[in-house]
Design a protein around this motif. Sequence first.
Motif, PDB file in Angstrom:
ATOM      1  N   PRO A  56      57.945 -12.006  84.822  1.00  0.00           N
ATOM      2  CA  PRO A  56      56.749 -13.463  85.295  1.00  0.00           C
ATOM      3  C   PRO A  56      56.158 -13.458  84.157  1.00  0.00           C
ATOM      4  CG  PRO A  56      56.376 -11.375  86.119  1.00  0.00           C
ATOM      5  CD  PRO A  56      57.434 -10.795  86.009  1.00  0.00           C
ATOM      6  N   ASP A  57      55.701 -14.723  84.024  1.00  0.00           N
ATOM      7  CA  ASP A  57      54.923 -15.369  82.332  1.00  0.00           C
ATOM      8  C   ASP A  57      53.616 -14.228  82.718  1.00  0.00           C
ATOM      9  OD1 ASP A  57      57.042 -16.284  81.292  1.00  0.00           O
ATOM     10  OD2 ASP A  57      56.277 -18.764  82.250  1.00  0.00           O
ATOM     11  N   ASP A  58      53.166 -14.571  84.198  1.00  0.00           N
ATOM     12  CA  ASP A  58      51.857 -13.523  84.319  1.00  0.00           C
ATOM     13  C   ASP A  58      52.296 -13.089  85.526  1.00  0.00           C
ATOM     14  OD1 ASP A  58      49.032 -13.237  83.993  1.00  0.00           O
ATOM     15  OD2 ASP A  58      48.410 -14.998  84.760  1.00  0.00           O
ATOM     16  N   GLY A  59      51.279 -11.967  85.880  1.00  0.00           N
ATOM     17  CA  GLY A  59      50.466 -11.683  86.860  1.00  0.00           C
ATOM     18  C   GLY A  59      51.631 -10.140  87.616  1.00  0.00           C
ATOM     19  N   GLU A  60      51.739  -9.850  88.646  1.00  0.00           N
ATOM     20  CA  GLU A  60      52.411  -8.559  88.592  1.00  0.00           C
ATOM     21  C   GLU A  60      52.982  -8.399  89.097  1.00  0.00           C
ATOM     22  OE1 GLU A  60      50.604  -4.529  87.814  1.00  0.00           O
ATOM     23  OE2 GLU A  60      49.540  -5.332  85.751  1.00  0.00           O
ATOM     24  N   VAL A  61      54.099  -7.218  90.053  1.00  0.00           N
ATOM     25  CA  VAL A  61      55.021  -7.275  90.929  1.00  0.00           C
ATOM     26  C   VAL A  61      55.043  -4.898  90.930  1.00  0.00           C
ATOM     27  CG1 VAL A  61      56.621  -6.897  92.119  1.00  0.00           C
ATOM     28  CG2 VAL A  61      56.237  -9.239  90.768  1.00  0.00           C
ATOM     29  N   SER A  62      55.251  -5.114  92.197  1.00  0.00           N
ATOM     30  CA  SER A  62      55.090  -3.687  92.029  1.00  0.00           C
ATOM     31  C   SER A  62      55.775  -3.433  93.282  1.00  0.00           C
ATOM     32  CB  SER A  62      53.449  -2.906  92.882  1.00  0.00           C
ATOM     33  OG  SER A  62      54.134  -1.337  93.560  1.00  0.00           O
ATOM     34  N   LEU A  63      57.243  -2.338  93.251  1.00  0.00           N
ATOM     35  CA  LEU A  63      58.465  -2.870  94.462  1.00  0.00           C
ATOM     36  C   LEU A  63      58.243  -1.315  94.416  1.00  0.00           C
ATOM     37  CD1 LEU A  63      60.171  -3.662  96.093  1.00  0.00           C
ATOM     38  CD2 LEU A  63      61.790  -4.444  94.456  1.00  0.00           C
TER      39      LEU A  63
END
Lengths: 300, 406
Positions: A56-63
């Motif tokens: 992602p260019d910005d932001g976060e993902v938590s999986l």
Amino acid sequence: MAQTIRVDGVRKWYGDTHAVDGVSFDVEEGEFFGILGPNGAGKTTLLEIMEGLRKPDDGEVSLLGMRPWPRNPRLLPRIGVQLQASSFFERLTAREQIRTFASLYGTPPAAADHWLEVVGLTDKADTRTEKLSGGQAQRLSIACALVHGPDVVFLDEPTAALDPQARRNLWDLLREINNQGRTVVLTTHHMDEAELLCDRVAIMDHGNILKSGPPAALVRGLDAPTRIGIETGTVPVDGARQLFPDAEVSDDGVSLTVSTRNPAAVLSALADRNALRGLAVRGASLEDVFLDLTGREYRA
Amino acid sequence: MTSERPLDGDTLDASTAPDSAPASAVATAPPAVVDRPAPGGMGGQGQAGRARRTTSFLSLARAMFLGFRRDRAGLFFTLLFPLVFLIIFGGLFNNTGTYKQSVLEVGSVPLIDQLPADARAELGQVFKITKVTDRAAALDKVRNGDDEAVIEQVGDRIVMHYSAADATGAATVQGVMTSLIQNANVDATGQPPKFSLDSDSVEDKSLSYIQYITPGLLGYAIAIGATFGATSTLVTWRQKKILRRLTLSPVGVPTVIGARIVVSMGIALIQTAIFLAVGAGFFGLKLSHYWWMSIPLIFAGTLSFMSIGLLAGAKAKSMEAASAIANLITIPMAFLSGSFFPLDGAPGWLQGLAKVFPLRHLNTGMLDVMVRGKSPVSVLPEIGILLAFAVVLSTIAALMFRWDDI
């Protein structure tokens, strides 16, 4: 309840195109979550960011409590992905195909054969994947995504280009996968499918999530009129207009339709007059919610 | 409608793992046999990781090889097509070296008849001599082109009749006869000859056409096989998103690339075995002592052709486009690298240009160790050049690499 996936302020730009433009939502463990929207809404890009295929260019993902990007080998065995229907090795049979995918995860061939049985392809095991029908290929590709027993499954438009029978057949399979306790995230542009399968949906267009929630709650929240149809001629049009001054009455020569926010009153009035021939009651659907949100024709 | 939904989120036990899922709606469902790797082994470290890497390497290689073996068009172009060339060229040109001039001897020609046995045998290598009695009929035969010349002897005078229509055949016969007569003249003086000529081909004596064409066509076959193998894996796997799918499995990129390299090298070895068997079995190909040195050459060549394939597939949006680009490179490369005919007659600039193609170096190296009998060490520079091609071209391909079409 544990949050399996957490998407927080994710953005992805391609030049001036905002494919995903600041999206946040959570998916809970064991949930069947649908990302809904027309083609080009940014669904696939969002899904690929969640899977860890794109940064992602910005932001976060938590999986599953981990970050999918950069490629995280500890996470990969716990997720299953179906990218598109024809993601198969060339000229292999169904059995060879799924056994190859199984071996990538160190899963024994017996488990692969078991999954062929689960998706009803045992009698097609020796057929090359190029010769499978659309529905069979989709079932195989879902089996290939599940063969290693992942906790989270991502499916990108699993029912696109299938006939109604194959679609229903696949819905049963998807429900079953979810019933086994797996978290399922799917994208679709079929509203009926999302309404039927998903615990929660996020309606997406132009890279934004316009609304999310359980389909029934979204539909109720729309506060749309209920359409009550009876056979033309059962009640004269003018009579119906006098009877239901608050409702909208129309007649197309086949059915007389009353659109009302008070269906109980309309139905009992019609029942009193014994005028229920050919009765059909239609509430709002998810598609109405979508059209209401985007304010234009649904572009499937 | 919504009541049909299979699962109410609230009823789900958060700790339920898929493997021990509650009874499912469909009888065949419980995937109890699914064996999930232990969390600790997922990073690929340790014995379990190595074992998994090995099985996934082998199964990927198997999948690629099966894909190759079942691709009829691919098999045709990598195996049958170059082999057909070998059979045509081998059959067409292989006998030119042993073609004998047909000579008719009218009556008795003591010059020929009285040759010592060994000289007679030597003459038999170039002439097919038939004794005839009818002079007129013999001259007619030469006129018709059935035979090259008529030889008769009147006293000490040898007369040769030939047809102007077959200048080459006539010149050959004339040359041989002249030397016979001169030898006889020297012998007649009773003196040993003062000058002698030993002629020796700069090539190995056995370098007939088949010796030349087998390494050349084999090089061509390997170039086609490795180039198209790499291109089709790259382009079709990109199109079908298999590349992406593989990155989402625990298999690392080196495993995927390694499997493709091993499969391409295996295909090159199969091509080599078939070519050498056909060449030796049907066309009298004789391998030199150090032919085995061609195997490392072939491996290095395979790597450089695969990198050409990666380059061809880097920008192509479809397999059709990628094949066109690969053909555009491999066909001129095969001609300029002397795969079909020797480049010795070509102008110097063309021979220089040919050096930009890895196939030229593979062909030279294979010719050296397969048939010219040069030492294994002599082709180390070729192996180095081929590996350098592979490094440079695959670096460029890696820079141009894209995951998706569009």
